[in-house]
Design an enzyme around this catalytic site. Structure first.
Site, PDB file in Angstrom:
ATOM      1  N   HIS A  51       0.861  -1.180   0.000  1.00 18.00           N
ATOM      2  CA  HIS A  51       0.000   0.000   0.000  1.00 18.00           C
ATOM      3  C   HIS A  51       0.897   1.230   0.000  1.00 18.00           C
ATOM      4  CE1 HIS A  51       0.236  -1.810   4.062  1.00 18.00           C
ATOM      5  NE2 HIS A  51       0.632  -0.628   4.422  1.00 18.00           N
ATOM      6  N   LYS A  56      -3.766   3.068  16.347  1.00 20.08           N
ATOM      7  CA  LYS A  56      -5.052   3.705  16.038  1.00 20.08           C
ATOM      8  C   LYS A  56      -6.119   3.288  17.053  1.00 20.08           C
ATOM      9  CE  LYS A  56      -8.341   3.824  12.309  1.00 20.08           C
ATOM     10  NZ  LYS A  56      -9.087   2.634  12.649  1.00 20.08           N
TER      11      LYS A  56
END
Length: 878
Positions: A137, A545
């Protein structure tokens, strides 16, 4: 300012002038004057001139729509060129490299001082294993065509870095530089369409071809020289401690664009590129190896006594084989049905054995200097890259396997696998793994999603064993998740045992990792299958996160420590696979510091770590930079294994438990419980606009309708980096540190900072984030873009950031941020002058974009350029 930085600044100044000349030529004096005015105001504003700051704001607010794009592009390109100058500085003999010789030499000296004997060192060197995983990614914003131009700029800087250049030589280099800067200016820097997974894989192969192919043998040569000099030891030819794997084309977690067919295509493409590169290498040997004297073994391989140039004859045979292999793979890539040629190269040994025989023969016949030239480099490339070029990992989410097996058990009328208890799942899986009959009926027609899971396993089963490195299971939560993949591979007819690595990435999963691995080790069938080797992946980005950086870092440390202990107890060699990002909020840290901050014993099984997006280019974009990066990795692993940090004191553990609990609660109170948080996040950052940027092949969200929790870690971090609040990288950490100070433990924190690499690195990473964050810019985003009702939340966050900076400086006992790393502080300061105008301009563009009923292509394009430019300025995206 010392001499080192002045060389870099003069390069930045020269490149800036060339860009200015290009802009003037392309758009006229007026635009250049405007850009120059903005740059000077930005510099003065940074120096504290409030009047110039206001002037900077009004100048950028009042740009016409026609001026937006040229100004945005000018500062974006300034930053790209600044980054090139900085990258060159890190390897220049007149820059950073002058005072920072290869890290290995310093380490060997330290080890000798500590009375390490050469035997211990040789053993550690022979066990050295570095596997770098290039991820699928790419947060790499720059287009590949621009990257090639920037690499060429770097080459020019290197050519200019000589005192003995003739005038005509200098003029030629400067002319080439002007051409490259002009080419970059006249090239559109934003991709118009998203890259496909195959495009991403090609980007990875280009990195191998343009940098790693030269860089790895050059590093091993340097490493070998250091070993010979320091401990009188030569690296065995077959020992190549570096390998590369890729997720590009293999990582299907949350990416529906990565199908079994895509993976099959990428595997073929990888083999094709390897054959192509080795063919070029062998061609060099054909022209160089004209010697006639050889050993009987080489004489026989060449075809007998009548062959006058045996080495050349062997190289020619390999050239024919590689050429035939290339043709066969080309036809397969075109989808043609073709029978493999009889001399097809599929196994690395087919390439290795004849060349190694040549190597031994040359040495035996007194031609060691020839053996240790191009031939040695090729042998090392065979060991590092092989005929697969880079192996790939396949990654898939655990629920996809559960759903597939569940669909199958329901079809077979055995019940719903997904609803079974963990004990029932394990019993079923182990029974089927022992069974000699197939489980999947031939006439069964599964759903498309399930068929895709089976098809992927079939691709693995049909690939050469060396082409696939591991199967990674994201969101692994139980032993059955690992057993399920082994069953799926068995059903696909996989003829080899593939390492299957559970990935633990949320706070709860990290805390449960030890228990899951222990349960697996208690299964006799599993123990026999893995031959005492286990890989476990630790997820950095999703845990940060989920819980904030401090709690995530401590959970990762504790999980690794527990896994090391359980594997040691069970006699298992553990390879920890670190899923780090390039940013602090996703676990990123300077490589050396990050490795030394891990628990003692964590690198005994070698290092396996992801290299993300734009960090691949910064660390491995040039052969010379590759040498430095690999030397840092090698040095850190040897140091961690030979000079492990002391075990942390129980009191330090207690302090970290407190820091983790307090920081996690504060982080989650904001991110999850605060009702204004999501609207504030969406208004104060370009999060919504980021989705339009054709970054990678993977969607930004796992579930399109979801909130922050469904956002991937990359856009989450990326958005906060853009508005300079950098929130995910610090929220909760400073407040927790302050609470521990208030509890009277400041001395303990100071001791931890001084004596515990794990904690020292945490503080250092916070300092780096604070140095990149900017309170006035974050406030400017709020006042221009955020509803007044949400201002108090932004105010509270900025107040917290300000307090956190003071807390961290008090603990580190530094007068200012980054006091220990002046080179990084200098680098941030240098880029701020160019990044600040892009931030102010981005606010203006967001405002115009959000107020317009219809999108204006100029505004949209300029906005995308500011996003790319700020990413270049921060040297971090996601």
């Amino acid at each position: 300012m010392n001499q080192q930085y002045s060389a870099m600044r003069s390069n930045v100044s020269m490149l800036g002038k060339l860009l200015g000349d290009t802009i003037k030529e392309a758009l006229g004096e007026d635009i250049l004057d405007k850009v120059e005015t903005i740059r000077k105001l930005s510099k003065s504003s940074r120096a504290g001139n409030e009047a110039h700051r206001q002037q900077l704001l009004s100048t950028l607010q009042n740009l016409s729509n026609n001026e937006l794009l040229p100004v945005a592009r000018a500062f974006n390109q300034f930053l790209n060129l600044t980054n090139v100058a900085e990258q060159y500085h890190s390897i220049s003999p007149h820059g950073e490299a002058a005072s920072n010789p290869v890290a290995l030499a310093k380490l060997f000296t330290r080890l000798k001082e500590k009375n390490f004997n050469n035997g211990d060192l040789k053993k550690a060197v022979n066990e050295l294993s570095i596997e770098l995983v290039l991820t699928a990614h790419p947060t790499e914003i720059a287009r590949r065509t621009l990257i090639h131009k920037l690499v060429a700029v770097n080459t020019c800087l290197s050519q200019l870095d000589h005192d003995d250049l003739a005038d005509y030589e200098r003029n030629n280099i400067m002319r080439r530089l002007r051409q490259l800067v002009a080419q970059s200016w006249h090239t559109d820097e934003i991709r118009k369409i998203r890259p496909t997974p195959i495009d991403e894989a090609k980007w990875g192969f280009a990195m191998v071809e343009n940098s790693l192919w030269e860089g790895v043998p050059a590093f091993l040569r340097e490493f070998n020289e250091q070993l010979e000099e320091s401990i009188d030891y030569s690296l065995p030819v077959e020992a190549v401690p570096v390998r590369f794997t890729s997720w590009m084309g293999g990582d299907r977690d949350g990416n529906p664009n990565v199908t079994a067919e895509v993976t099959r295509h990428v595997l073929l493409l990888s083999r094709w590129k390897a054959a192509d590169l080795f063919l070029k290498d062998i061609q060099v040997l054909v022209s160089e190896l004209s010697m006639s004297e050889c050993t009987p073994e080489v004489r026989k391989l060449a075809g007998g006594d009548e062959i006058l140039e045996p080495y050349r004859e062997i190289a020619k045979k390999l050239r024919t084989q590689l050429s035939n292999t290339l043709t066969y793979l080309e036809k397969q890539l075109k989808g043609e049905q073709v029978l493999p040629p009889t001399d097809l190269l599929v196994d690395n040994e087919q390439l290795w054995q004849p060349l190694y025989a040549c190597y031994q023969s040359l040495k035996t016949c007194g031609m060691e200097i020839i053996a240790n030239g191009q031939l040695l480099d090729i042998l090392r490339r065979i060991r590092c890259f092989g005929l697969s070029l880079v192996r790939i990992d396949v990654r898939q989410e655990s629920t996809r396997h559960t759903t597939a097996i569940s669909e199958l058990t329901q079809y077979l009328e055995l019940g719903d696998y997904a609803s079974w208890s963990e004990e029932e799942k394990q019993a079923f899986l182990l029974y089927e793994l022992h069974s000699k009959r197939p489980l999947i009926p031939h006439n069964w027609q599964p759903s498309a999603e399930t068929q895709e899971v089976f098809a992927t396993c079939k691709v693995i089963a049909e690939s050469p064993q060396d082409a696939i490195a591991a199967y990674v299971i994201s969101m692994a939560k139980a032993p059955s998740d690992v057993l399920a993949v082994h069953l799926l591979l068995k059903e696909a007819g996989c003829p080899f045992t593939l390492p299957v690595a559970p990935l633990f990435e949320t706070l709860d999963d990290l805390n449960n990792a030890e228990n899951i691995i222990q349960q697996l080790m208690n299964i006799q069938w599993y123990r026999e299958l893995i031959h005492d080797k286990q890989m476990v992946m630790i997820g950095y980005s999703d845990s940060a996160k989920d819980a904030g950086v401090m709690a995530a870092a401590w959970a990762q440390y504790r999980a690794q420590d527990a896994l090391i202990n359980v594997c040691e107890k069970e006699g298992i060699t553990l390879t920890l696979f670190h899923g780090r990002g390039g940013t602090i909020g996703r676990g990123g840290a300077p490589a050396h510091a990050a490795l030394l901050s891990q628990p003692p014993g964590s690198l005994k099984g070698g290092l396996r770590v992801t290299e993300q997006g734009e960090m691949i280019r910064f660390k491995f974009g040039l052969p010379q930079v590759t040498i430095s990066s690999l030397a840092l990795y090698a040095s850190a692993i040897l140091e961690a294994n030979l000079l492990p940090p002391p075990e942390p004191k129980p009191e330090w553990h207690q302090v970290m438990d407190t820091l983790s609990d307090v920081s996690c609660k504060m982080y989650r109170d904001y991110v999850r419980e605060q009702p204004d948080f999501v609207p504030y996040f969406r208004a104060a950052t370009p999060e919504q606009e980021l989705a339009k940027l054709p970054l990678g092949s993977r969607p930004a969200k796992r579930h399109p309708a979801g909130g922050v929790e469904s956002l991937r870690a990359i856009p989450w971090i990326f958005a906060w980096t853009q508005n300079r609040l950098m929130l995910p990288a610090w929220l909760g950490a400073g407040a927790a540190l302050q609470q521990v100070v208030n509890d009277g433990k400041q001395d303990v924190l100071a001791e931890m900072c001084r004596d515990w690499p794990f904690f020292t690195t945490r503080i250092g990473m916070l300092e780096m984030v604070f140095a990149k964050a900017d309170l006035w810019l974050a406030e400017y985003y709020d006042h221009r873009l955020v509803d007044k009702n949400l201002w108090p939340l932004g105010q509270k966050l900025r107040k917290q950031l300000s307090a956190d900076i003071k807390t961290v400086l008090a603990i580190s006992k530094d007068e200012h941020l980054m006091a220990d790393l002046p080179w990084i502080a200098e680098s941030i300061a240098l880029r701020n002058v160019y990044t600040d105008p892009l931030n102010v301009l981005q606010v203006e563009l967001l405002l115009r974009s959000r107020q317009q009923q219809y999108s204006d292509p100029q505004v949209e394009q300029a906005l995308m350029v500011t996003i790319a430019g700020i990413a270049a300025g921060m040297r971090n995206t996601g």
